[in-house]
Design a protein around this motif. Structure first.
Motif, PDB file in Angstrom:
ATOM      1  N   LEU A   5       0.816  -1.199   0.000  1.00  0.00           N
ATOM      2  CA  LEU A   5       0.000   0.000   0.000  1.00  0.00           C
ATOM      3  C   LEU A   5       0.858   1.261   0.000  1.00  0.00           C
ATOM      4  CD1 LEU A   5      -2.892  -0.880   2.449  1.00  0.00           C
ATOM      5  CD2 LEU A   5      -3.056  -0.533   0.004  1.00  0.00           C
ATOM      6  N   SER A   6       2.106   1.114   0.485  1.00  0.00           N
ATOM      7  CA  SER A   6       2.997   2.275   0.503  1.00  0.00           C
ATOM      8  C   SER A   6       3.332   2.750  -0.913  1.00  0.00           C
ATOM      9  CB  SER A   6       4.292   1.955   1.266  1.00  0.00           C
ATOM     10  OG  SER A   6       4.910   0.826   0.710  1.00  0.00           O
ATOM     11  N   ASP A   7       3.071   1.905  -1.911  1.00  0.00           N
ATOM     12  CA  ASP A   7       3.287   2.317  -3.289  1.00  0.00           C
ATOM     13  C   ASP A   7       2.139   3.174  -3.827  1.00  0.00           C
ATOM     14  OD1 ASP A   7       5.624   0.842  -3.297  1.00  0.00           O
ATOM     15  OD2 ASP A   7       4.600  -0.979  -3.972  1.00  0.00           O
ATOM     16  N   GLU A   8       1.043   3.232  -3.078  1.00  0.00           N
ATOM     17  CA  GLU A   8      -0.121   3.971  -3.539  1.00  0.00           C
ATOM     18  C   GLU A   8       0.004   5.442  -3.132  1.00  0.00           C
ATOM     19  OE1 GLU A   8      -2.516   2.691  -5.418  1.00  0.00           O
ATOM     20  OE2 GLU A   8      -1.417   0.806  -5.404  1.00  0.00           O
ATOM     21  N   PRO A   9      -0.263   6.364  -4.018  1.00  0.00           N
ATOM     22  CA  PRO A   9      -0.162   7.786  -3.675  1.00  0.00           C
ATOM     23  C   PRO A   9      -1.241   8.254  -2.711  1.00  0.00           C
ATOM     24  CG  PRO A   9      -1.056   7.493  -5.881  1.00  0.00           C
ATOM     25  CD  PRO A   9      -0.641   6.137  -5.424  1.00  0.00           C
ATOM     26  N   ALA A  10      -2.306   7.466  -2.512  1.00  0.00           N
ATOM     27  CA  ALA A  10      -3.397   7.890  -1.640  1.00  0.00           C
ATOM     28  C   ALA A  10      -2.922   8.139  -0.219  1.00  0.00           C
ATOM     29  CB  ALA A  10      -4.503   6.820  -1.643  1.00  0.00           C
ATOM     30  N   LEU A  11      -2.013   7.331   0.288  1.00  0.00           N
ATOM     31  CA  LEU A  11      -1.504   7.510   1.652  1.00  0.00           C
ATOM     32  C   LEU A  11      -0.054   7.035   1.691  1.00  0.00           C
ATOM     33  CD1 LEU A  11      -2.639   8.664   4.245  1.00  0.00           C
ATOM     34  CD2 LEU A  11      -3.095   6.343   5.017  1.00  0.00           C
ATOM     35  N   ALA A  37     -10.847   7.356   5.271  1.00  0.00           N
ATOM     36  CA  ALA A  37     -10.392   8.515   6.045  1.00  0.00           C
ATOM     37  C   ALA A  37     -10.750   8.322   7.509  1.00  0.00           C
ATOM     38  CB  ALA A  37     -11.038   9.787   5.500  1.00  0.00           C
ATOM     39  N   LEU A  38      -9.919   8.845   8.382  1.00  0.00           N
ATOM     40  CA  LEU A  38     -10.159   8.714   9.812  1.00  0.00           C
ATOM     41  C   LEU A  38     -11.385   9.533  10.210  1.00  0.00           C
ATOM     42  CD1 LEU A  38      -6.513   9.063  11.213  1.00  0.00           C
ATOM     43  CD2 LEU A  38      -7.704   7.031  10.413  1.00  0.00           C
ATOM     44  N   ILE A  61       0.965  14.024   8.644  1.00  0.00           N
ATOM     45  CA  ILE A  61       0.687  14.431  10.022  1.00  0.00           C
ATOM     46  C   ILE A  61       0.175  15.870  10.044  1.00  0.00           C
ATOM     47  CG2 ILE A  61       1.738  14.897  12.263  1.00  0.00           C
ATOM     48  CD1 ILE A  61       3.657  12.575  11.732  1.00  0.00           C
ATOM     49  N   ALA A  62       0.834  16.744   9.291  1.00  0.00           N
ATOM     50  CA  ALA A  62       0.432  18.152   9.266  1.00  0.00           C
ATOM     51  C   ALA A  62      -0.970  18.321   8.683  1.00  0.00           C
ATOM     52  CB  ALA A  62       1.445  18.967   8.466  1.00  0.00           C
ATOM     53  N   GLU A  63      -1.342  17.448   7.755  1.00  0.00           N
ATOM     54  CA  GLU A  63      -2.679  17.527   7.151  1.00  0.00           C
ATOM     55  C   GLU A  63      -3.753  16.911   8.034  1.00  0.00           C
ATOM     56  OE1 GLU A  63      -2.330  15.582   3.421  1.00  0.00           O
ATOM     57  OE2 GLU A  63      -0.845  16.989   2.622  1.00  0.00           O
ATOM     58  N   GLY A  64      -3.353  16.254   9.126  1.00  0.00           N
ATOM     59  CA  GLY A  64      -4.328  15.617  10.008  1.00  0.00           C
ATOM     60  C   GLY A  64      -4.836  14.286   9.503  1.00  0.00           C
ATOM     61  N   LEU A  71      -1.272  16.040  18.304  1.00  0.00           N
ATOM     62  CA  LEU A  71      -1.149  14.759  18.993  1.00  0.00           C
ATOM     63  C   LEU A  71      -0.321  13.785  18.166  1.00  0.00           C
ATOM     64  CD1 LEU A  71      -2.047  13.130  21.502  1.00  0.00           C
ATOM     65  CD2 LEU A  71      -4.031  12.372  20.181  1.00  0.00           C
ATOM     66  N   ALA A  72      -0.585  13.730  16.856  1.00  0.00           N
ATOM     67  CA  ALA A  72       0.159  12.814  15.987  1.00  0.00           C
ATOM     68  C   ALA A  72       1.627  13.224  15.883  1.00  0.00           C
ATOM     69  CB  ALA A  72      -0.482  12.780  14.601  1.00  0.00           C
TER      70      ALA A  72
END
Length: 345
Positions: A5-11, A37-38, A61-64, A71-72
């Motif tokens: 999944l790390s290859d996916e640009p989504a996250l 999304a969280l 992290i900066a984008e939440g 916190l993150a």
């Protein structure tokens, strides 16, 4: 080759994501599938596991996207100190886990995992985001359990299961160290010393390191238990259960470290007694051979007027004198009680 999944640009940086339905059944999010999304996942919850070495993670992290930004940022910082933070009913922290050298859980079965691993996490009402910088035991073990069909009631239960797996791994390592100590103790009691001196040092070191990690882990959940007035009751109860389990496990590690220390002291005493016996024997032999050495040295001088030099049986007499001097030294040692008693250590 496995598609990550790390290859996916989504996250970026995502190792895996798991979706849990309302019944607590989880499944891995497949490559190409949208990462939920969280905070917007219906009646279920989501678990994201992130590689914190990825340079793109600070942007997330900066984008939440990995929980409340402040916190993150505190939870996913590189500082390895074990800690916990609470913000608006959500929890972030860094806790100990067992690190392993390779990605595969069976990559080096003969080696025990190191106790210096770290699991970073942010816990929300319907999500858990975990992260690591080095391969660790806990998340992989829980992923296999969930993939096997075990339901989890929510993110709190997921975090408790993670800590339970870490505690079980530490307990198993402690049991392995205890088994080694049993064998060493048997050898010491039988006075059959081989490599025990070199083995006890690493065992004691590992026990102390495990105790140190558990002590920090206990402190995190005791603090969470005591300073959680704005947390849900479920979270407080889970923190109390985790802290109680870690307390019991830490007591076992303290006993293990103390036991290894006592065995080191006993082994040192046994080695000292063996050395004393050897030195005592050497001293007795030196005392016995000293008079005959003096006699043979006297008769071996190439000087005029040497006693017995003109006798045909002079050598025999010299040998008898040497033997008698040794016997006299032996009797003197026995009379003075310097020979010891058989069986004394």
């Amino acid at each position: 080759m496995t598609h990550l999944l790390s290859d996916e640009p989504a996250l970026p940086g995502l190792i895996w994501a798991m979706r849990f339905d309302a019944g607590g059944r989880g499944r891995l999010v497949e490559p190409g599938e949208e990462v939920p999304a969280l905070g917007r996942f219906g009646d279920g919850f989501v678990w994201l596991h992130v590689n914190l070495n990825d340079a793109r993670v600070p942007g997330l992290i900066a984008e939440g996207r990995l929980g409340p930004p402040d916190l993150a940022a505190a939870a996913f910082a590189s500082d390895p100190h074990q800690r916990v933070s609470i913000e608006d009913g959500q929890v972030g922290g860094v806790i100990a886990d067992l690190a392993r050298e390779a990605e595969g859980p069976e990559a080096a079965p003969e080696r025990l995992p190191d106790a210096a691993g770290r699991l970073h996490f942010v816990l929300g009402a319907n999500f858990l985001v975990s992260g690591r910088r080095h391969p660790i035991v806990g998340p992989d073990a829980v992923r296999e359990v969930v993939a096997g069909g075990r339901p989890l009631a929510g993110p709190v239960a997921l975090l408790e299961t993670l800590i339970g797996r870490v505690a079980a791994a530490i307990g198993a390592r402690g049991a392995a160290l205890s088994d080694r100590l049993d064998g060493i103790e048997d050898h010491i009691l039988d006075e059959r010393i081989r490599q025990e001196t070199r083995q006890l040092g690493p065992i004691r070191r590992d026990a102390v390191r495990l105790h140190r990690q558990l002590n920090g882990l206990r402190a995190v959940f005791h603090r969470l238990e005591e300073e959680s007035d704005d947390l849900p009751e479920e979270t407080r109860e889970a923190a109390a259960r985790i802290a109680q389990r870690l307390d019991a496990l830490d007591r076992d590690m303290v006993v293990l470290a103390e036991r290894s220390r006592l065995l080191q002291e006993e082994l040192s005493g046994l080695l000292a007694r063996q050395s004393n016996r050897q030195l005592h024997t050497l001293s007795i032999l030196t005392a016995l051979f000293l008079p005959p050495t003096l006699v043979t040295g006297l008769f071996g001088m190439n000087t005029k007027g040497l006693p017995l030099a003109e006798w045909d049986d002079g050598s025999t007499v010299a040998i008898l004198i040497a033997a008698m001097s040794a016997a006299a030294a032996f009797l003197l040692i026995r009379r003075l009680g310097l020979g010891g008693q058989r069986g004394q250590g």
